[in-house]
Design a protein around this motif. Structure first.
Motif, PDB file in Angstrom:
ATOM      1  N   ASN A   6      -4.179  -6.937  11.728  1.00 32.28           N
ATOM      2  CA  ASN A   6      -3.306  -5.661  11.873  1.00 32.28           C
ATOM      3  C   ASN A   6      -2.349  -5.772  10.509  1.00 32.28           C
ATOM      4  OD1 ASN A   6      -4.449  -4.835  13.989  1.00 32.28           O
ATOM      5  ND2 ASN A   6      -2.891  -5.688  15.455  1.00 32.28           N
ATOM      6  N   GLN A   7      -2.219  -6.733   9.851  1.00 30.42           N
ATOM      7  CA  GLN A   7      -1.591  -6.624   8.704  1.00 30.42           C
ATOM      8  C   GLN A   7      -2.417  -6.176   7.522  1.00 30.42           C
ATOM      9  OE1 GLN A   7       1.878  -7.034   7.777  1.00 30.42           O
ATOM     10  NE2 GLN A   7       2.121  -6.877  10.068  1.00 30.42           N
ATOM     11  N   ALA A   8      -3.574  -6.169   7.704  1.00 30.02           N
ATOM     12  CA  ALA A   8      -4.507  -5.696   6.660  1.00 30.02           C
ATOM     13  C   ALA A   8      -4.543  -4.330   6.356  1.00 30.02           C
ATOM     14  CB  ALA A   8      -6.030  -5.941   6.902  1.00 30.02           C
ATOM     15  N   ALA A   9      -4.636  -3.689   4.700  1.00 26.53           N
ATOM     16  CA  ALA A   9      -4.682  -2.280   4.517  1.00 26.53           C
ATOM     17  C   ALA A   9      -5.683  -1.799   5.489  1.00 26.53           C
ATOM     18  CB  ALA A   9      -4.976  -2.177   3.097  1.00 26.53           C
ATOM     19  N   MET A  10      -6.734  -2.161   5.740  1.00 32.14           N
ATOM     20  CA  MET A  10      -7.701  -1.814   6.543  1.00 32.14           C
ATOM     21  C   MET A  10      -8.527  -2.640   7.524  1.00 32.14           C
ATOM     22  SD  MET A  10      -9.926   1.517   4.919  1.00 32.14           S
ATOM     23  CE  MET A  10      -9.868   0.872   3.081  1.00 32.14           C
ATOM     24  N   ARG A  48      -7.623   2.867  -5.555  1.00 36.01           N
ATOM     25  CA  ARG A  48      -7.680   1.537  -5.901  1.00 36.01           C
ATOM     26  C   ARG A  48      -6.199   0.916  -6.195  1.00 36.01           C
ATOM     27  NH1 ARG A  48      -7.568  -1.556  -9.697  1.00 36.01           N
ATOM     28  NH2 ARG A  48      -7.917   0.028 -11.367  1.00 36.01           N
ATOM     29  N   LYS A  49      -5.600   1.576  -6.964  1.00 33.06           N
ATOM     30  CA  LYS A  49      -4.191   1.198  -7.430  1.00 33.06           C
ATOM     31  C   LYS A  49      -3.318   1.073  -6.097  1.00 33.06           C
ATOM     32  CE  LYS A  49      -4.519   2.521 -12.117  1.00 33.06           C
ATOM     33  NZ  LYS A  49      -3.981   3.465 -13.338  1.00 33.06           N
ATOM     34  N   ALA A  50      -3.281   2.042  -5.172  1.00 36.12           N
ATOM     35  CA  ALA A  50      -2.421   2.161  -4.173  1.00 36.12           C
ATOM     36  C   ALA A  50      -2.668   0.684  -3.234  1.00 36.12           C
ATOM     37  CB  ALA A  50      -2.748   3.235  -3.194  1.00 36.12           C
ATOM     38  N   TYR A  51      -3.880  -0.057  -3.359  1.00 38.13           N
ATOM     39  CA  TYR A  51      -4.302  -1.159  -2.559  1.00 38.13           C
ATOM     40  C   TYR A  51      -4.193  -2.351  -3.330  1.00 38.13           C
ATOM     41  CZ  TYR A  51      -6.297   2.058   0.756  1.00 38.13           C
ATOM     42  OH  TYR A  51      -6.484   2.948   1.783  1.00 38.13           O
ATOM     43  N   ILE A  52      -3.611  -2.281  -4.508  1.00 40.75           N
ATOM     44  CA  ILE A  52      -3.413  -3.593  -5.308  1.00 40.75           C
ATOM     45  C   ILE A  52      -2.607  -4.640  -4.593  1.00 40.75           C
ATOM     46  CG2 ILE A  52      -2.136  -4.434  -7.436  1.00 40.75           C
ATOM     47  CD1 ILE A  52      -3.201  -2.299  -9.131  1.00 40.75           C
ATOM     48  N   GLY A  53      -3.226  -5.857  -4.534  1.00 37.66           N
ATOM     49  CA  GLY A  53      -2.228  -7.081  -3.660  1.00 37.66           C
ATOM     50  C   GLY A  53      -2.635  -6.912  -2.466  1.00 37.66           C
ATOM     51  N   GLN A  54      -3.138  -5.781  -1.745  1.00 37.41           N
ATOM     52  CA  GLN A  54      -3.634  -5.846  -0.354  1.00 37.41           C
ATOM     53  C   GLN A  54      -5.101  -6.427  -0.046  1.00 37.41           C
ATOM     54  OE1 GLN A  54      -1.261  -4.277   1.643  1.00 37.41           O
ATOM     55  NE2 GLN A  54       0.003  -4.547  -0.195  1.00 37.41           N
ATOM     56  N   TYR A  55      -5.358  -6.399   1.258  1.00 40.58           N
ATOM     57  CA  TYR A  55      -6.541  -7.095   1.635  1.00 40.58           C
ATOM     58  C   TYR A  55      -7.269  -6.199   2.833  1.00 40.58           C
ATOM     59  CZ  TYR A  55      -4.071  -9.142   5.685  1.00 40.58           C
ATOM     60  OH  TYR A  55      -3.483  -9.587   6.646  1.00 40.58           O
ATOM     61  N   MET A  82       1.010  -1.253  -0.018  1.00 43.55           N
ATOM     62  CA  MET A  82      -0.172  -0.004   0.056  1.00 43.55           C
ATOM     63  C   MET A  82       0.912   1.297   0.073  1.00 43.55           C
ATOM     64  SD  MET A  82      -2.850   1.166   2.741  1.00 43.55           S
ATOM     65  CE  MET A  82      -1.669   1.514   4.104  1.00 43.55           C
ATOM     66  N   ASP A  83       0.455   2.290  -0.777  1.00 38.86           N
ATOM     67  CA  ASP A  83       1.166   3.505  -0.638  1.00 38.86           C
ATOM     68  C   ASP A  83       1.122   4.244   0.659  1.00 38.86           C
ATOM     69  OD1 ASP A  83       2.116   6.280  -1.046  1.00 38.86           O
ATOM     70  OD2 ASP A  83       0.643   6.495  -2.832  1.00 38.86           O
ATOM     71  N   SER A  84       2.634   4.167   1.367  1.00 41.85           N
ATOM     72  CA  SER A  84       2.689   4.889   2.480  1.00 41.85           C
ATOM     73  C   SER A  84       1.955   6.152   2.651  1.00 41.85           C
ATOM     74  CB  SER A  84       4.351   4.797   2.758  1.00 41.85           C
ATOM     75  OG  SER A  84       4.773   5.755   1.983  1.00 41.85           O
ATOM     76  N   SER A  85       1.978   6.977   1.624  1.00 42.53           N
ATOM     77  CA  SER A  85       1.530   8.381   1.840  1.00 42.53           C
ATOM     78  C   SER A  85       0.032   8.344   2.203  1.00 42.53           C
ATOM     79  CB  SER A  85       1.602   9.038   0.601  1.00 42.53           C
ATOM     80  OG  SER A  85       0.669   8.494  -0.636  1.00 42.53           O
ATOM     81  N   ILE A  86      -0.624   7.041   2.269  1.00 38.65           N
ATOM     82  CA  ILE A  86      -2.047   6.974   2.625  1.00 38.65           C
ATOM     83  C   ILE A  86      -2.283   6.861   4.227  1.00 38.65           C
ATOM     84  CG2 ILE A  86      -4.254   5.810   2.665  1.00 38.65           C
ATOM     85  CD1 ILE A  86      -3.442   5.142  -0.668  1.00 38.65           C
ATOM     86  N   CYS A 112      -0.575 -11.398  -4.368  1.00 36.13           N
ATOM     87  CA  CYS A 112      -0.878 -12.458  -5.629  1.00 36.13           C
ATOM     88  C   CYS A 112      -1.470 -11.799  -6.479  1.00 36.13           C
ATOM     89  CB  CYS A 112      -1.310 -13.588  -5.076  1.00 36.13           C
ATOM     90  SG  CYS A 112      -0.525 -14.860  -4.030  1.00 36.13           S
ATOM     91  N   PHE A 113      -2.272 -11.026  -6.631  1.00 35.60           N
ATOM     92  CA  PHE A 113      -3.306 -10.647  -7.432  1.00 35.60           C
ATOM     93  C   PHE A 113      -3.156  -9.010  -7.843  1.00 35.60           C
ATOM     94  CE2 PHE A 113      -5.303 -13.647  -4.744  1.00 35.60           C
ATOM     95  CZ  PHE A 113      -5.546 -14.625  -5.463  1.00 35.60           C
ATOM     96  N   ASN A 114      -3.625  -8.635  -8.970  1.00 40.66           N
ATOM     97  CA  ASN A 114      -3.629  -7.276  -9.346  1.00 40.66           C
ATOM     98  C   ASN A 114      -4.982  -6.581  -8.859  1.00 40.66           C
ATOM     99  OD1 ASN A 114      -1.247  -7.254 -10.506  1.00 40.66           O
ATOM    100  ND2 ASN A 114      -1.896  -8.398 -12.315  1.00 40.66           N
ATOM    101  N   GLY A 115      -5.594  -6.994  -7.793  1.00 40.42           N
ATOM    102  CA  GLY A 115      -6.736  -6.181  -7.468  1.00 40.42           C
ATOM    103  C   GLY A 115      -6.884  -6.102  -5.798  1.00 40.42           C
ATOM    104  N   ILE A 116      -7.701  -5.821  -5.294  1.00 42.88           N
ATOM    105  CA  ILE A 116      -8.137  -5.611  -3.529  1.00 42.88           C
ATOM    106  C   ILE A 116      -8.837  -6.772  -3.197  1.00 42.88           C
ATOM    107  CG2 ILE A 116      -8.627  -4.290  -1.729  1.00 42.88           C
ATOM    108  CD1 ILE A 116      -9.020  -1.870  -3.940  1.00 42.88           C
ATOM    109  N   MET A 117      -8.411  -7.477  -2.229  1.00 43.02           N
ATOM    110  CA  MET A 117      -9.316  -8.497  -1.815  1.00 43.02           C
ATOM    111  C   MET A 117      -9.870  -7.991  -0.452  1.00 43.02           C
ATOM    112  SD  MET A 117      -6.384 -11.758  -1.412  1.00 43.02           S
ATOM    113  CE  MET A 117      -5.208 -10.666  -0.847  1.00 43.02           C
ATOM    114  N   LEU A 118     -11.116  -8.458  -0.532  1.00 42.78           N
ATOM    115  CA  LEU A 118     -12.279  -7.921   0.736  1.00 42.78           C
ATOM    116  C   LEU A 118     -13.027  -9.075   1.306  1.00 42.78           C
ATOM    117  CD1 LEU A 118     -12.776  -5.916  -1.952  1.00 42.78           C
ATOM    118  CD2 LEU A 118     -13.376  -4.429  -0.069  1.00 42.78           C
TER     119      LEU A 118
END
Length: 249
Positions: free
Chosen positions: A63-67, A33-40, A1-5, A186-192
């Motif tokens: 706690n490792q989740a983007a949110m 969205r692009k800042a969260y690519i690969g995150q969950y 994730m983009d550290s600026s967020i 693993c992916f080029n999208g966001i997992m929720l």
């Protein structure tokens, strides 16, 4: 994730719950969205927060989740009691609905991983009727057993090749959070991880009336639907959560 967020969080029993609301969460996820690519994204509630309190490994996954969004209203209430007046509930089924609605014009695509084949068929039908033109990149119902390495690699490749922008995971907690953690980047999208949202939107399970949701009684409605499976989860977990919060944990 983009550290600026930078996200404001409130630690509840050691889990960092995002201080946000539905509008802010949707804006954060769609406009960045692009800042969260690969995150969950974890959709947290009383049950997952107590589980995380008792299991350091699972708490680390949260706690490792983007949110970690406050799906359970008690989490947003605790945040507000601790001075975060802007905190509000972000229910998984509602978040899914908001993002699906915006995706029609934005052209975003969606993959659905979890639940049963029957539920996925009903889910596709309901989504395509409610959101004409929506792009469903794929759906997969995994077997009720651990996947072999070969099977897992195959489905990972399918999801990656689908090009999905959003990967919705409906395996239930804690399985869905563990799956997302293991497949981070693993992916080029966001997992929720949205749990029962598949069933609610498919129409296979009825959701609690809005007034029960507002009064923190959605758990009671779900308990009445499946008491044998959910009794221990809701009754004992809810009491434990209240005790831990009241004793300053």
């Amino acid at each position: 994730m983009d550290s600026s967020i930078q996200l404001t969080t409130c630690s509840i029993l050691g889990t960092n719950i995002a201080v946000t609301n539905m509008q802010q969460s949707v804006k954060q996820l769609t406009e960045n969205r692009k800042a969260y690519i690969g995150q969950y994204i974890c959709i947290s509630n009383v049950h997952t927060t107590v589980m995380a309190y008792e299991d350091p490994g699972y708490q680390n996954i949260q706690n490792q989740a983007a949110m970690a969004l406050p799906d359970g209203k008690p989490l947003s209430l605790v945040s507000r009691m601790r001075g975060y007046r802007q905190a509000a509930r972000v229910a998984g089924p509602d978040l899914m609905q908001e993002i699906l609605s915006l995706s029609v014009d934005r052209g975003d695509s969606h993959y659905f991983y979890g639940s049963t084949p029957e539920t996925l068929v009903a889910l596709r039908k309901q989504i395509e009727q409610q959101y004409p033109g929506i792009h469903i990149a794929g759906m997969f119902s995994p077997p009720f057993r651990p996947l072999s390495e070969e099977e897992d690699a195959e489905i990972v490749e399918q999801i990656r090749e689908s090009g999905a922008d959003y990967i919705w995971v409906g395996l239930g907690a804690p399985k869905q959070e563990k799956w997302m953690y293991e497949h981070k980047d693993c992916f080029n999208g966001i997992m929720l991880g949205v749990g029962a949202a598949f069933d609610f939107h498919a129409g296979t399970v009825k959701r609690a009336p809005r007034w029960m949701q507002e009064w923190c009684l959605e758990w009671l409605y779900r308990l009445s639907q499946d008491p044998k499976r959910l009794y221990k989860r809701y009754f004992f977990t809810n009491i434990k959560f209240m005790w831990l919060i009241l004793t300053g944990r």
